[in-house]
Design a protein around this motif. Structure first.
Motif, PDB file in Angstrom:
ATOM      1  N   UNK A   1     103.023  39.025  25.065  1.00  8.72           N
ATOM      2  CA  UNK A   1     102.973  40.444  25.417  1.00  8.72           C
ATOM      3  C   UNK A   1     101.877  40.771  26.429  1.00  8.72           C
ATOM      4  N   UNK A   2     100.711  40.119  26.282  1.00  9.52           N
ATOM      5  CA  UNK A   2      99.618  40.414  27.204  1.00  9.52           C
ATOM      6  C   UNK A   2      99.988  40.027  28.627  1.00  9.52           C
ATOM      7  N   UNK A   3     100.545  38.838  28.829  1.00  6.46           N
ATOM      8  CA  UNK A   3     100.947  38.398  30.173  1.00  6.46           C
ATOM      9  C   UNK A   3     102.024  39.302  30.738  1.00  6.46           C
ATOM     10  N   UNK A   4     102.915  39.777  29.879  1.00  3.82           N
ATOM     11  CA  UNK A   4     104.015  40.620  30.337  1.00  3.82           C
ATOM     12  C   UNK A   4     103.484  41.904  30.977  1.00  3.82           C
ATOM     13  N   UNK A   5     102.459  42.508  30.389  1.00  4.03           N
ATOM     14  CA  UNK A   5     101.922  43.764  30.909  1.00  4.03           C
ATOM     15  C   UNK A   5     100.914  43.571  32.044  1.00  4.03           C
ATOM     16  N   UNK A   6     100.358  42.377  32.184  1.00  2.00           N
ATOM     17  CA  UNK A   6      99.351  42.140  33.210  1.00  2.00           C
ATOM     18  C   UNK A   6      99.819  41.183  34.306  1.00  2.00           C
ATOM     19  N   UNK A   7     101.112  40.949  34.362  1.00  2.44           N
ATOM     20  CA  UNK A   7     101.640  39.995  35.349  1.00  2.44           C
ATOM     21  C   UNK A   7     101.405  40.471  36.780  1.00  2.44           C
ATOM     22  N   UNK A   8     101.780  41.715  37.092  1.00  4.35           N
ATOM     23  CA  UNK A   8     101.641  42.201  38.464  1.00  4.35           C
ATOM     24  C   UNK A   8     100.193  42.364  38.910  1.00  4.35           C
ATOM     25  N   UNK A   9      99.274  42.852  38.069  1.00  2.48           N
ATOM     26  CA  UNK A   9      97.872  42.897  38.523  1.00  2.48           C
ATOM     27  C   UNK A   9      97.298  41.510  38.812  1.00  2.48           C
ATOM     28  N   UNK A  10      97.681  40.520  37.996  1.00  2.00           N
ATOM     29  CA  UNK A  10      97.184  39.164  38.246  1.00  2.00           C
ATOM     30  C   UNK A  10      97.736  38.610  39.549  1.00  2.00           C
ATOM     31  N   UNK A  11      99.015  38.810  39.808  1.00  2.00           N
ATOM     32  CA  UNK A  11      99.622  38.330  41.058  1.00  2.00           C
ATOM     33  C   UNK A  11      99.010  39.059  42.247  1.00  2.00           C
ATOM     34  N   UNK A  12      98.795  40.359  42.119  1.00  2.00           N
ATOM     35  CA  UNK A  12      98.174  41.118  43.205  1.00  2.00           C
ATOM     36  C   UNK A  12      96.766  40.600  43.487  1.00  2.00           C
ATOM     37  N   UNK A  13      96.003  40.331  42.433  1.00  2.00           N
ATOM     38  CA  UNK A  13      94.656  39.800  42.598  1.00  2.00           C
ATOM     39  C   UNK A  13      94.641  38.439  43.278  1.00  2.00           C
ATOM     40  N   UNK A  14      95.593  37.582  42.918  1.00  2.00           N
ATOM     41  CA  UNK A  14      95.662  36.253  43.536  1.00  2.00           C
ATOM     42  C   UNK A  14      96.030  36.371  45.009  1.00  2.00           C
ATOM     43  N   UNK A  15      96.984  37.229  45.323  1.00  2.00           N
ATOM     44  CA  UNK A  15      97.390  37.402  46.725  1.00  2.00           C
ATOM     45  C   UNK A  15      96.238  37.989  47.542  1.00  2.00           C
ATOM     46  N   UNK A  16      95.513  38.944  46.981  1.00  2.00           N
ATOM     47  CA  UNK A  16      94.359  39.500  47.694  1.00  2.00           C
ATOM     48  C   UNK A  16      93.276  38.445  47.870  1.00  2.00           C
ATOM     49  N   UNK A  17      93.117  37.572  46.881  1.00  2.00           N
ATOM     50  CA  UNK A  17      92.111  36.510  47.022  1.00  2.00           C
ATOM     51  C   UNK A  17      92.504  35.528  48.115  1.00  2.00           C
ATOM     52  N   UNK A  18      93.794  35.378  48.366  1.00  5.32           N
ATOM     53  CA  UNK A  18      94.244  34.508  49.456  1.00  5.32           C
ATOM     54  C   UNK A  18      93.818  35.070  50.810  1.00  5.32           C
ATOM     55  N   UNK A  19      93.582  36.359  50.888  1.00  8.77           N
ATOM     56  CA  UNK A  19      93.132  36.978  52.135  1.00  8.77           C
ATOM     57  C   UNK A  19      91.610  37.059  52.226  1.00  8.77           C
ATOM     58  N   UNK A  20      90.930  37.268  51.099  1.00 13.07           N
ATOM     59  CA  UNK A  20      89.500  37.534  51.116  1.00 13.07           C
ATOM     60  C   UNK A  20      88.651  36.266  50.988  1.00 13.07           C
ATOM     61  N   UNK A  21      88.985  35.387  50.053  1.00  8.03           N
ATOM     62  CA  UNK A  21      88.151  34.209  49.783  1.00  8.03           C
ATOM     63  C   UNK A  21      88.007  33.302  51.006  1.00  8.03           C
ATOM     64  N   UNK A  22      89.085  32.993  51.750  1.00  7.60           N
ATOM     65  CA  UNK A  22      88.880  32.155  52.941  1.00  7.60           C
ATOM     66  C   UNK A  22      87.936  32.779  53.964  1.00  7.60           C
ATOM     67  N   UNK A  23      87.947  34.080  54.113  1.00  5.37           N
ATOM     68  CA  UNK A  23      87.039  34.725  55.076  1.00  5.37           C
ATOM     69  C   UNK A  23      85.591  34.612  54.626  1.00  5.37           C
ATOM     70  N   UNK A  24      85.350  34.758  53.322  1.00  3.94           N
ATOM     71  CA  UNK A  24      83.990  34.603  52.810  1.00  3.94           C
ATOM     72  C   UNK A  24      83.514  33.173  53.025  1.00  3.94           C
TER      73      UNK A  24
END
Length: 112
Positions: free
Chosen positions: A71-94
């Motif tokens: 149940x926890x993964x079901x409700x937090x799936x999209x925020x986790x995916x959004x965070x990972x995709x944003x990290x793909x843009x931010x972490x390499x620049x840092x």
């Protein structure tokens, strides 16, 4: 405060923020304020980008496939995916800002 040297003229003209925005060897790069030639982060930056984005993509696929397992993964799936995709843009620049040396751009522009 410029702390990184241009590979063309040898002057310290790149700040960490400017170096972060130069991109890897597959991009156009940024011009040096002194000599006006293009500079990019080296091959190591391109390898880091490829590995980091591949690992992040594997995590996105794993979350997608196993998101309905509890149940926890079901409700937090999209925020986790959004965070990972944003990290793909931010972490390499840092990482580009503080690691990997600057190199000369090998890109040939058609309109120059």
């Amino acid at each position: 405060m410029s702390i990184y040297t241009c590979p063309h003229c040898g002057e310290k003209t790149f700040t960490p923020l400017r170096k972060a925005m130069t991109g890897s060897i597959r991009t156009k790069g940024k011009t040096c304020p002194k000599c006006g030639k293009l500079c990019v982060n080296g091959k190591g930056a391109a390898v880091f980008d490829a590995i980091y984005c591949l690992v992040a993509f594997v995590f996105v696929i794993y979350i997608y496939l196993h998101g309905a397992d509890n149940e926890w993964w079901y409700y937090h799936e999209w925020p986790m995916v959004f965070g990972i995709v944003m990290s793909m843009l931010i972490v390499p620049r840092i990482v580009h800002a503080f690691f990997f040396k600057l190199e000369q751009s090998i890109r040939i522009d058609a309109y120059k």
